[in-house]
Write a protein that holds these residues in place. Structure first.
Motif, PDB file in Angstrom:
ATOM      1  N   SER A  31     -29.295  90.841  64.826  1.00  0.00           N
ATOM      2  CA  SER A  31     -29.457  89.861  65.910  1.00  0.00           C
ATOM      3  C   SER A  31     -30.840  89.949  66.547  1.00  0.00           C
ATOM      4  N   THR A  32     -31.426  91.137  66.554  1.00  0.00           N
ATOM      5  CA  THR A  32     -32.747  91.298  67.168  1.00  0.00           C
ATOM      6  C   THR A  32     -33.839  90.564  66.411  1.00  0.00           C
ATOM      7  N   SER A  33     -33.539  90.106  65.200  1.00  0.00           N
ATOM      8  CA  SER A  33     -34.543  89.391  64.407  1.00  0.00           C
ATOM      9  C   SER A  33     -34.439  87.875  64.548  1.00  0.00           C
ATOM     10  N   VAL A  34     -33.380  87.371  65.202  1.00  0.00           N
ATOM     11  CA  VAL A  34     -33.178  85.929  65.318  1.00  0.00           C
ATOM     12  C   VAL A  34     -33.937  85.410  66.533  1.00  0.00           C
ATOM     13  N   PRO A  35     -34.875  84.492  66.355  1.00  0.00           N
ATOM     14  CA  PRO A  35     -35.666  84.020  67.490  1.00  0.00           C
ATOM     15  C   PRO A  35     -34.817  83.269  68.505  1.00  0.00           C
ATOM     16  N   GLY A  36     -35.043  83.566  69.775  1.00  0.00           N
ATOM     17  CA  GLY A  36     -34.364  82.854  70.845  1.00  0.00           C
ATOM     18  C   GLY A  36     -32.949  83.303  71.121  1.00  0.00           C
ATOM     19  N   LEU A  37     -32.460  84.331  70.419  1.00  0.00           N
ATOM     20  CA  LEU A  37     -31.083  84.779  70.640  1.00  0.00           C
ATOM     21  C   LEU A  37     -31.065  85.758  71.811  1.00  0.00           C
ATOM     22  N   VAL A  38     -30.414  85.339  72.905  1.00  0.00           N
ATOM     23  CA  VAL A  38     -30.351  86.146  74.120  1.00  0.00           C
ATOM     24  C   VAL A  38     -28.891  86.325  74.513  1.00  0.00           C
ATOM     25  N   ALA A  39     -28.653  87.164  75.513  1.00  0.00           N
ATOM     26  CA  ALA A  39     -27.288  87.429  75.970  1.00  0.00           C
ATOM     27  C   ALA A  39     -26.595  86.122  76.342  1.00  0.00           C
ATOM     28  N   GLY A  40     -25.334  85.981  75.922  1.00  0.00           N
ATOM     29  CA  GLY A  40     -24.566  84.777  76.201  1.00  0.00           C
ATOM     30  C   GLY A  40     -24.732  83.690  75.164  1.00  0.00           C
ATOM     31  N   LYS A  41     -25.538  83.933  74.130  1.00  0.00           N
ATOM     32  CA  LYS A  41     -25.755  82.964  73.062  1.00  0.00           C
ATOM     33  C   LYS A  41     -25.282  83.554  71.739  1.00  0.00           C
ATOM     34  N   THR A  42     -25.012  82.698  70.768  1.00  0.00           N
ATOM     35  CA  THR A  42     -24.621  83.137  69.426  1.00  0.00           C
ATOM     36  C   THR A  42     -25.439  82.398  68.384  1.00  0.00           C
ATOM     37  N   ALA A  43     -25.437  82.911  67.175  1.00  0.00           N
ATOM     38  CA  ALA A  43     -26.114  82.254  66.056  1.00  0.00           C
ATOM     39  C   ALA A  43     -25.312  82.489  64.786  1.00  0.00           C
ATOM     40  N   ASN A  44     -25.355  81.525  63.874  1.00  0.00           N
ATOM     41  CA  ASN A  44     -24.822  81.711  62.526  1.00  0.00           C
ATOM     42  C   ASN A  44     -25.924  82.311  61.665  1.00  0.00           C
ATOM     43  N   VAL A  45     -25.611  83.394  60.982  1.00  0.00           N
ATOM     44  CA  VAL A  45     -26.585  84.032  60.110  1.00  0.00           C
ATOM     45  C   VAL A  45     -25.941  84.315  58.760  1.00  0.00           C
ATOM     46  N   ARG A  46     -26.764  84.655  57.805  1.00  0.00           N
ATOM     47  CA  ARG A  46     -26.292  85.152  56.517  1.00  0.00           C
ATOM     48  C   ARG A  46     -27.343  86.111  55.971  1.00  0.00           C
ATOM     49  N   LEU A  47     -26.947  86.958  55.062  1.00  0.00           N
ATOM     50  CA  LEU A  47     -27.830  87.924  54.424  1.00  0.00           C
ATOM     51  C   LEU A  47     -28.118  87.454  53.009  1.00  0.00           C
ATOM     52  N   TRP A  48     -29.379  87.570  52.606  1.00  0.00           N
ATOM     53  CA  TRP A  48     -29.815  87.053  51.310  1.00  0.00           C
ATOM     54  C   TRP A  48     -30.566  88.165  50.579  1.00  0.00           C
ATOM     55  N   TRP A  49     -29.957  88.671  49.515  1.00  0.00           N
ATOM     56  CA  TRP A  49     -30.564  89.730  48.710  1.00  0.00           C
ATOM     57  C   TRP A  49     -31.323  89.114  47.540  1.00  0.00           C
ATOM     58  N   ILE A  50     -32.518  89.627  47.292  1.00  0.00           N
ATOM     59  CA  ILE A  50     -33.320  89.222  46.137  1.00  0.00           C
ATOM     60  C   ILE A  50     -33.705  90.473  45.360  1.00  0.00           C
ATOM     61  N   ASN A  51     -33.398  90.485  44.079  1.00  0.00           N
ATOM     62  CA  ASN A  51     -33.781  91.598  43.218  1.00  0.00           C
ATOM     63  C   ASN A  51     -34.753  91.091  42.166  1.00  0.00           C
ATOM     64  N   THR A  52     -35.953  91.659  42.132  1.00  0.00           N
ATOM     65  CA  THR A  52     -36.984  91.198  41.207  1.00  0.00           C
ATOM     66  C   THR A  52     -37.301  92.204  40.114  1.00  0.00           C
ATOM     67  N   GLY A  53     -36.560  93.317  40.066  1.00  0.00           N
ATOM     68  CA  GLY A  53     -36.791  94.290  39.006  1.00  0.00           C
ATOM     69  C   GLY A  53     -35.691  95.325  38.974  1.00  0.00           C
ATOM     70  N   GLY A  54     -35.328  95.778  37.786  1.00  0.00           N
ATOM     71  CA  GLY A  54     -34.295  96.781  37.666  1.00  0.00           C
ATOM     72  C   GLY A  54     -32.910  96.231  37.959  1.00  0.00           C
ATOM     73  N   THR A  55     -31.970  97.114  38.264  1.00  0.00           N
ATOM     74  CA  THR A  55     -30.583  96.736  38.532  1.00  0.00           C
ATOM     75  C   THR A  55     -30.039  97.573  39.671  1.00  0.00           C
ATOM     76  N   SER A  56     -29.437  96.914  40.646  1.00  0.00           N
ATOM     77  CA  SER A  56     -28.790  97.601  41.765  1.00  0.00           C
ATOM     78  C   SER A  56     -27.387  97.052  41.978  1.00  0.00           C
ATOM     79  N   ARG A  57     -26.556  97.842  42.616  1.00  0.00           N
ATOM     80  CA  ARG A  57     -25.238  97.391  43.049  1.00  0.00           C
ATOM     81  C   ARG A  57     -25.125  97.579  44.554  1.00  0.00           C
TER      82      ARG A  57
END
Length: 201
Positions: A163-189
């Motif tokens: 939440s600390t990374s979302v611009p303008g998000l202050v106490a009493g407000k909410t935001a919809n977010v999602r996480l986006w993983w990008i893998n450009t080499g090798g293999t991870s789980r």
């Protein structure tokens, strides 16, 4: 923001969005996000914070609601060996190139961090972007976390800003977010994607 094929186009597009993000307002209102059950999921590593499992973040129900860009992003029979998010038999594997976006979820200022379990099968470059939904319904990148080149075997990531990374998000407000993983080499789980619902003490 759509997921685009080709790792270089993903990174370039993400960089543009990061520059534009500061001027974009997230969807926000005075409501609170739903309260989720918590556990001290990472206590074994000295982190006594309370965490809740992201909906679908254990991958046991499959990948409904997730956006997987290619056959290199797929469910496999594996499990975070510490059962951080609960017992199960599945994890999400990201080969190269591949990306995966989580289902959208609600955050407010009491959701400062997220962590997940990661296992490296081959030397990898795995980056996580935090995206937030703007008032017009489009998605923008708030920031990216440090690329992960993990050791073999399941290990927790460091706490990543949420939440600390979302611009303008202050106490009493909410935001919809999602996480986006990008893998450009090798293999991870990845497995046991956990959200910290309280500010650290």
């Amino acid at each position: 923001m759509p997921l685009r094929k080709g790792p270089h186009r993903w990174i370039a597009t993400a960089g543009v969005a990061l520059i534009a993000a500061a001027a974009a307002a997230p969807v926000a209102d005075a409501a609170s996000c739903p309260v989720q059950p918590t556990t001290k999921a990472f206590a074994a590593w000295g982190d006594t914070g309370d965490y809740s499992l992201l909906a679908g973040g254990g991958f046991e129900p499959g990948t409904s609601g997730w956006q997987l860009n290619s056959a290199q992003a797929r469910l496999v029979t594996d499990q975070d060996s510490f059962n951080v998010g609960g017992k199960g038999t599945r994890a999400l594997e990201l080969g190269a190139p591949a990306s995966a976006a989580s289902p959208a979820f609600c955050v407010d200022t009491t959701n400062p961090h997220f962590k997940f379990m990661v296992k490296t099968l081959k030397a990898t470059t795995l980056t996580t972007f935090i995206q937030y939904q703007r008032a017009d319904g489009s998605w923008a990148n708030a920031m990216s976390t440090q690329a992960k080149r993990g050791a073999s075997g399941w290990q927790p990531t460091d706490p990543n800003p949420l939440s600390t990374s979302v611009p303008g998000l202050v106490a009493g407000k909410t935001a919809n977010v999602r996480l986006w993983w990008i893998n450009t080499g090798g293999t991870s789980r990845i497995d046991s994607v956990m959200v910290d619902p309280y500010r650290r003490r």
